[in-house]
Scaffold this motif. Structure first.
Motif, PDB file in Angstrom:
ATOM      1  N   UNK A 120       0.847  -1.189   0.000  1.00  0.00           N
ATOM      2  CA  UNK A 120       0.000   0.000   0.000  1.00  0.00           C
ATOM      3  C   UNK A 120       0.889   1.248   0.000  1.00  0.00           C
ATOM      4  N   UNK A 121       0.762   2.138  -0.991  1.00  0.00           N
ATOM      5  CA  UNK A 121       1.548   3.373  -0.987  1.00  0.00           C
ATOM      6  C   UNK A 121       1.258   4.206   0.265  1.00  0.00           C
ATOM      7  N   UNK A 122       2.274   4.891   0.768  1.00  0.00           N
ATOM      8  CA  UNK A 122       2.075   5.757   1.926  1.00  0.00           C
ATOM      9  C   UNK A 122       1.051   6.839   1.612  1.00  0.00           C
ATOM     10  N   UNK A 123       0.194   7.104   2.582  1.00  0.00           N
ATOM     11  CA  UNK A 123      -0.853   8.117   2.462  1.00  0.00           C
ATOM     12  C   UNK A 123      -1.846   7.807   1.341  1.00  0.00           C
ATOM     13  N   UNK A 124      -1.929   6.533   0.944  1.00  0.00           N
ATOM     14  CA  UNK A 124      -3.008   6.142   0.040  1.00  0.00           C
ATOM     15  C   UNK A 124      -4.343   6.357   0.747  1.00  0.00           C
ATOM     16  N   UNK A 125      -5.396   6.475  -0.025  1.00  0.00           N
ATOM     17  CA  UNK A 125      -6.721   6.660   0.551  1.00  0.00           C
ATOM     18  C   UNK A 125      -7.630   5.515   0.122  1.00  0.00           C
ATOM     19  N   UNK A 126      -8.720   5.347   0.858  1.00  0.00           N
ATOM     20  CA  UNK A 126      -9.641   4.264   0.544  1.00  0.00           C
ATOM     21  C   UNK A 126     -11.075   4.776   0.505  1.00  0.00           C
ATOM     22  N   UNK A 127     -11.891   4.080  -0.266  1.00  0.00           N
ATOM     23  CA  UNK A 127     -13.324   4.358  -0.347  1.00  0.00           C
ATOM     24  C   UNK A 127     -14.014   3.065  -0.725  1.00  0.00           C
ATOM     25  N   UNK A 128     -15.251   2.920  -0.302  1.00  0.00           N
ATOM     26  CA  UNK A 128     -15.991   1.685  -0.548  1.00  0.00           C
ATOM     27  C   UNK A 128     -17.231   1.971  -1.368  1.00  0.00           C
ATOM     28  N   UNK A 129     -17.530   1.037  -2.288  1.00  0.00           N
ATOM     29  CA  UNK A 129     -18.768   1.084  -3.046  1.00  0.00           C
ATOM     30  C   UNK A 129     -19.335  -0.331  -3.043  1.00  0.00           C
ATOM     31  N   UNK A 130     -20.508  -0.498  -2.458  1.00  0.00           N
ATOM     32  CA  UNK A 130     -21.050  -1.840  -2.274  1.00  0.00           C
ATOM     33  C   UNK A 130     -20.144  -2.636  -1.363  1.00  0.00           C
ATOM     34  N   UNK A 131     -19.744  -3.823  -1.808  1.00  0.00           N
ATOM     35  CA  UNK A 131     -18.826  -4.648  -1.021  1.00  0.00           C
ATOM     36  C   UNK A 131     -17.387  -4.527  -1.524  1.00  0.00           C
ATOM     37  N   UNK A 132     -17.127  -3.559  -2.393  1.00  0.00           N
ATOM     38  CA  UNK A 132     -15.775  -3.367  -2.917  1.00  0.00           C
ATOM     39  C   UNK A 132     -15.081  -2.222  -2.186  1.00  0.00           C
ATOM     40  N   UNK A 133     -13.830  -2.451  -1.817  1.00  0.00           N
ATOM     41  CA  UNK A 133     -13.001  -1.423  -1.206  1.00  0.00           C
ATOM     42  C   UNK A 133     -11.889  -1.074  -2.180  1.00  0.00           C
ATOM     43  N   UNK A 134     -11.743   0.208  -2.496  1.00  0.00           N
ATOM     44  CA  UNK A 134     -10.678   0.660  -3.391  1.00  0.00           C
ATOM     45  C   UNK A 134      -9.626   1.408  -2.585  1.00  0.00           C
ATOM     46  N   UNK A 135      -8.366   1.097  -2.856  1.00  0.00           N
ATOM     47  CA  UNK A 135      -7.223   1.797  -2.265  1.00  0.00           C
ATOM     48  C   UNK A 135      -6.554   2.570  -3.387  1.00  0.00           C
ATOM     49  N   UNK A 136      -6.436   3.895  -3.216  1.00  0.00           N
ATOM     50  CA  UNK A 136      -6.065   4.748  -4.345  1.00  0.00           C
ATOM     51  C   UNK A 136      -4.947   5.716  -3.986  1.00  0.00           C
ATOM     52  N   UNK A 137      -4.057   5.958  -4.970  1.00  0.00           N
ATOM     53  CA  UNK A 137      -3.076   7.019  -4.877  1.00  0.00           C
ATOM     54  C   UNK A 137      -2.084   6.863  -3.746  1.00  0.00           C
ATOM     55  N   UNK A 138      -1.584   8.005  -3.258  1.00  0.00           N
ATOM     56  CA  UNK A 138      -0.593   8.014  -2.187  1.00  0.00           C
ATOM     57  C   UNK A 138       0.811   8.240  -2.710  1.00  0.00           C
ATOM     58  N   UNK A 139       1.792   7.948  -1.846  1.00  0.00           N
ATOM     59  CA  UNK A 139       3.194   8.156  -2.189  1.00  0.00           C
ATOM     60  C   UNK A 139       3.899   6.835  -2.418  1.00  0.00           C
ATOM     61  N   UNK A 140       4.766   6.806  -3.430  1.00  0.00           N
ATOM     62  CA  UNK A 140       5.691   5.696  -3.574  1.00  0.00           C
ATOM     63  C   UNK A 140       6.639   5.723  -2.368  1.00  0.00           C
TER      64      UNK A 140
END
Length: 376
Positions: A120-140
């Motif tokens: 998981x990239x540092x400071x990545x963010x997450x959001x959920x839609x239905x039963x799916x969780x997405x982990x997005x962006x952040x720092x390498x």
């Protein structure tokens, strides 16, 4: 002479139906499987193909709800807690747990565990839609530059997949689900320039929709859904030329007009955590929980602030369809009680207006940068 096709048809094998549980009607068997705790679902799917198929069916969530077996899970993108010493002790976590990873708090059972996730990239963010969780962006973690990476967890099956990357690498952006899509807006690029670009992710078809730019650059802005849950709101943030000068306004995206609309008199992070409860924007800041009633009526108090929460550290998410609000943040150690560096959860009962403090095990007491909730 018989044709090869006709011969093949005559040799077709009739597949006999296999009962999910021998001697029990399938609908009753599904009801039994629906009552299995979510923490045991991975093991349950390994029993046989029938059980795996039943547990993966879209109707399985409805069966759990009808049986009163639904569970609320809060996913936290969390830094490790140095004070915990060794890595997590729970059986699901590897010995060398990452410094920034995915923790899961089961609000229904009170259990904690570490999710086996891709890096998981540092400071990545997450959001959920239905039963799916997405982990997005952040720092390498090596270059400390923003990334466009997306990983999606199907919480019903426990399977991760790589999603289509964002069109722009970004970090410290607004992020939330609204109207069945995950929106991202603002943040900053690798040159630390604040962004006003935005895009929306459809997790079902794994595709991004580029949106019109916001009217302002917004670095470190908050994201949420509001009104009926179909509109995305980007709250506060600051422009490149005003590092740390958080604005007190917001913009919401009108999907019908494909245009952004401005809102004024909105509280500003980092001192505030914003969350939507039953269609209303709540702000957790200072001595009270405030509810936004619109530009004309402003804010009104709906409850006390979380007791013992250190100002400026809160993240919040709504669970149970608006029954409870979960806040994570640092414990205020102004009285020298030895809690410096520790984080906790506060659970707010919307009906009674009471807070309950949840102190996690030491290995789960690190800073949570982003939170999302899923009902399974």
């Amino acid at each position: 002479m018989r044709s090869p096709r006709r011969g093949a048809m005559e040799r077709e094998v009739v597949v006999e139906h296999v009962e999910l549980i021998p001697g029990m009607p399938d609908d009753v068997a599904v009801d039994c499987l629906a009552r299995v705790p979510h923490g045991s679902h991975r093991a349950m799917r390994r029993v046989c193909r029938g059980w795996r198929s039943a547990a993966s069916a879209p109707a399985f969530a409805s069966a759990r709800a009808e049986a009163g077996a639904s569970e609320d899970l809060v996913f936290l993108l969390q830094f490790g807690n140095p004070a915990a010493g060794e890595g997590p002790k729970d059986g699901d976590a590897p010995a060398n747990s990452p410094a920034y990873g995915v923790a899961v708090y089961n609000v229904s059972t009170g259990e904690w565990r570490r999710e086996r996730a891709p890096p998981v990239p540092m400071f990545a963010q997450c959001a959920a839609v239905g039963t799916r969780l997405a982990v997005l962006g952040g720092w390498d973690p090596q270059t400390f530059e923003p990334v466009a990476d997306v990983h999606v967890l199907d919480t019903a099956t426990g399977v991760w997949r790589r999603g289509a990357p964002m069109r722009s690498a970004r970090s410290f952006f607004a992020c939330a689900e609204a109207g069945g899509k995950i929106y991202v807006a603002g943040g900053h690029d690798k040159h630390k320039n604040a962004l006003k670009t935005a895009e929306a992710y459809d997790a079902v078809v794994d595709a991004w929709d580029p949106l019109p730019d916001m009217s302002e650059e917004r670095d470190e802005c908050d994201g949420m859904a509001t009104v009926a849950g179909d509109r995305f709101l980007a709250v506060s943030g600051y422009r490149t030329a005003r590092q740390g000068g958080f604005e007190r306004d917001a913009e919401w995206f009108d999907p019908a007009a494909r245009a952004w609309r401005r809102l004024d008199r909105v509280r500003a992070p980092p001192s505030a955590a914003h969350v939507v409860v039953r269609g209303r924007v709540w702000c957790i800041e200072g001595a009270a929980v405030m509810e936004w009633l619109g530009e004309r009526r402003g804010w009104r108090e709906v409850g006390p602030s979380p007791p013992g929460l250190k100002a400026g550290t809160a993240r919040a998410v709504c669970v149970g369809g608006g029954e409870r609000v979960i806040v994570t943040g640092a414990i205020d150690d102004t009285d020298g009680n030895g809690s410096s560096g520790r984080h906790a959860l506060w659970v707010f009962d919307v009906k009674t207006k009471n807070w309950t403090v949840v102190r996690p095990p030491p290995e789960f007491a690190g800073f949570a940068f982003s939170v999302a909730s899923v009902r399974v």
